[in-house]
Each structure stands twice: as structure tokens, then as C-alpha cells.
Write an enzyme that holds these catalytic residues in place. Sequence first.
Site, PDB file in Angstrom:
ATOM      1  N   CYS A 161       2.068 -12.343 -44.621  1.00  0.00           N
ATOM      2  CA  CYS A 161       1.452 -11.401 -45.549  1.00  0.00           C
ATOM      3  C   CYS A 161       0.178 -10.762 -45.012  1.00  0.00           C
ATOM      4  O   CYS A 161      -0.436  -9.932 -45.691  1.00  0.00           O
ATOM      5  CB  CYS A 161       1.163 -12.105 -46.878  1.00  0.00           C
ATOM      6  SG  CYS A 161       2.660 -12.796 -47.614  1.00  0.00           S
ATOM      7  N   HIS A 299      -7.557 -10.659 -51.055  1.00  0.00           N
ATOM      8  CA  HIS A 299      -6.120 -10.891 -50.915  1.00  0.00           C
ATOM      9  C   HIS A 299      -5.529 -11.158 -52.295  1.00  0.00           C
ATOM     10  O   HIS A 299      -4.471 -10.633 -52.633  1.00  0.00           O
ATOM     11  CB  HIS A 299      -5.892 -12.069 -49.972  1.00  0.00           C
ATOM     12  CG  HIS A 299      -4.474 -12.312 -49.608  1.00  0.00           C
ATOM     13  ND1 HIS A 299      -3.672 -11.353 -49.029  1.00  0.00           N
ATOM     14  CD2 HIS A 299      -3.683 -13.427 -49.734  1.00  0.00           C
ATOM     15  CE1 HIS A 299      -2.465 -11.842 -48.813  1.00  0.00           C
ATOM     16  NE2 HIS A 299      -2.446 -13.098 -49.243  1.00  0.00           N
ATOM     17  N   HIS A 333       2.922  -8.428 -54.976  1.00  0.00           N
ATOM     18  CA  HIS A 333       2.695  -8.804 -53.583  1.00  0.00           C
ATOM     19  C   HIS A 333       3.807  -8.230 -52.709  1.00  0.00           C
ATOM     20  O   HIS A 333       4.950  -8.679 -52.752  1.00  0.00           O
ATOM     21  CB  HIS A 333       2.655 -10.323 -53.453  1.00  0.00           C
ATOM     22  CG  HIS A 333       2.085 -10.808 -52.155  1.00  0.00           C
ATOM     23  ND1 HIS A 333       1.856  -9.971 -51.082  1.00  0.00           N
ATOM     24  CD2 HIS A 333       1.694 -12.049 -51.750  1.00  0.00           C
ATOM     25  CE1 HIS A 333       1.357 -10.669 -50.082  1.00  0.00           C
ATOM     26  NE2 HIS A 333       1.239 -11.930 -50.472  1.00  0.00           N
TER      27      HIS A 333
END
Length: 404
Positions: A161, A299, A333
Site C-alpha cells: 500500500c 495513511h 483504501h
Amino acid sequence: MNAPAIVVTGTGMITPVGTSTDAVWEAIRRGESPAGAVPTPGVSGALRCRTVAPFGLDLLPGRGNANLDPFIRFALVAADQAISEAGLDPATWEGGRVGIVVGCGLGGSATLSTAHSRLAERGPDAVSPYVHPRSLINMAAGMIAIRHHVTGPSHTVVAACASGAVAVGVGRDLIRSGACDIVIAVGTDAGVVPVIAAGFAAMGALADSAADDASRPFAADRSGFVLSEGAAALVLEREDSARARAATSKGRVLGYAFTTDAHHPVAPHPDAVGAEAAVRAALTDASLSPSAVDHVNAHGTSTPYNDRSEGKLIKRIFPHRPSVTANKGLLGHSLGAAGAIEAVLTLRSLATGIVPPTAHTPAVDPELAGLDLVLDKERHQNPTVAVSHSFGFGGSNCVLVMGK
């Protein structure tokens, strides 16, 4: 000798809340949930994901593009937009001095999933000869190169990610090294596929709610992330070169660092030791102290462990309480695309002076009290220096320092 200043002259984006940078930015500013949360077949009925709306030749003209894997199509759309916004003409540029760096976590998951189903149901003759050209993780970079006559270096970076953010940092370094004059940095992923979603669900990473506000970064009742997809692209150039052709700067990439936790395959270090090292190294790379940072684009995945370690990290490194926002509250996400998407949105905050709200988080987890998370509505702040955090499985920690 001082390193050359690197600026962003073009951006592009496609996400579940919009198919351009402007559209996504306006949605992020409003903090309103998209209508794109859809059930994922073959997974728990409670699971919903954020998906990009189907699109055609209006966004991606060209023969054969409709049959590409979504992770490639998303990357092509974002790159087209970024190159256009930068005012560059691939028909006239020196292709050998242009580079591509694509960050991606998964590659062609949809293509492989479909191919496996056909193989299991109908045998090998039913498998398409296009499986590999549509699924190999470097094919987004390859197709961008073909489409835009890029013959310089073409890299694909895989850091889970954090991949999209790493692409920006590696792209910057390619220009600093003298290997390229222009780099197209892209983050892309299309993981809204039953087997991918089921895997995340099985490990307890996904939100346990089907509600539109299930992604709740830094909230006390957060339960996991909402799986999403998309892409973002940034055109990077030396500042002097951009100025010479009268290109408009969207902001600067001042610092970059990448570290590894060496702690656990998927869990962040509870004390965020590796993440802290990345933040400090990126600031050193930018010749800045932590006190210079006005804003943090977190994040902020909405998972209990990530948000706890990241929130404590922010409070520890930045006791002066810079504003914090987390875009995944609205976007979900998007895995390898997230870091590039958030880098573009961080640049927008710097350019407009506006810090968007963290959607769906009514209040900060009491355990993280003291974190200046922007809630409810946008804040007019005029930050000049911002950091964008991106963390990933395998202990990947990437931090970008951005400036006006």
C-alpha cells in the site's frame, strides 16, 4: 552541489468519487460519501467496496483499451490527464529522456481471477492468450510507454500500500540522477475482486459494517478499511526546465524516504519505529526540521492497529500539532494507488490553502487525544510544507515531503 528542485507540473486521477483531479478534490473537500459502495460477490454480505464507475472512450480513447485489466486502464487515464495538464506533447518530446515509474500492489487481479475460473470450468483452451499482457504487474508502465512514445527507463515498484508514494520518490530520484528530464509517476490498483476482498476479510482487515461511513480513520469505533480502487499520476520535472517552457508548478517534491520495519508480515510496528525513521529521513532529505511541517496527510486506513501506531507517531514527531487529514475516510483504501492519490491531494492542500476534513470520523479516538485531526468541514489554513505517509504490508514505510 545542490540537488535540483523537482516540481509537479501535471496531475491526473480516477477514483470512486471522481474521474479527474478537480472532481476528486471537490468531493474530498465536501467529505460526502460516494454512491459507489457495492456488494462484492462471493464475499460476506456485509462487505461493500468502493468502485470506479464504468467508463469508455470519453476517458480512454483508443482501440483495444476496453479489454485491458482495470489496473492498466486506470493508469492510462490518470497518465493521459497528467500529461495534458502539464502541457506536454508526447509526439514532440525526446522519448529517451522521459521515464515512467508505476507503483502497484497487485497487478491484474481481475484478469487472473477470470482466467482461473475459465480454466477450472472449461479447461486450458478457454484461457485467453491475453492473460499475461493484461495481468503482469509491469504492463501498466509498458502500456503508458507505448501510448506516449516513452523510451527511457520504465520501472514498476511494488511496496504493497506504499507503492504509489514510492513511485513518486523513485521518479524524483531518476530526475535528480540525470537519467531523465521528465518522469510520469503513477500509482494504480484494481483489487475490488472477490478473491482479494475475501482474503482481506479473512484476516480481519476490512470494516465490519456495510454502511457508507464504515471507513472511519482515527475514530474510537473504527473496525477496518473499505476496499477501493483507482489511480493517480504526477508529471515530475526539474523546476528550471518547467520554468523555461512556462509550465505551471503544482508544487514541489522536497523530500522522500523509504524504510522497512522488519517486524511482521502485515502488522505495523506498535511503536512505529520504522515509520518514524522514514519521516525523519524524508525531512532530512528536504533539509527541514519537524517544526517546519504545517500539515500531515495520514495513511489513516481505519484499522485499529495502523491508526493507533500512526497517530502516536504524529504526536511524537510533531508536538506542535500540525493539522492532520486522512483521505481514506471518503475514498476507501485503493492499495497501491493510495500513496499517489494522497500525494496529489496533499499538493492541492498546499496550492489552495485548504485542508479537507476526515470523512466519517465524528471525533478522535481518546487514546490519540491531542492529534489535530480536521473534522466535520474543511479548514482554511494555508500550509506551506506537508508530509504524506504511506505504509504497507511487509513493513513498508514511505514518506513524501511536499512544498508549495
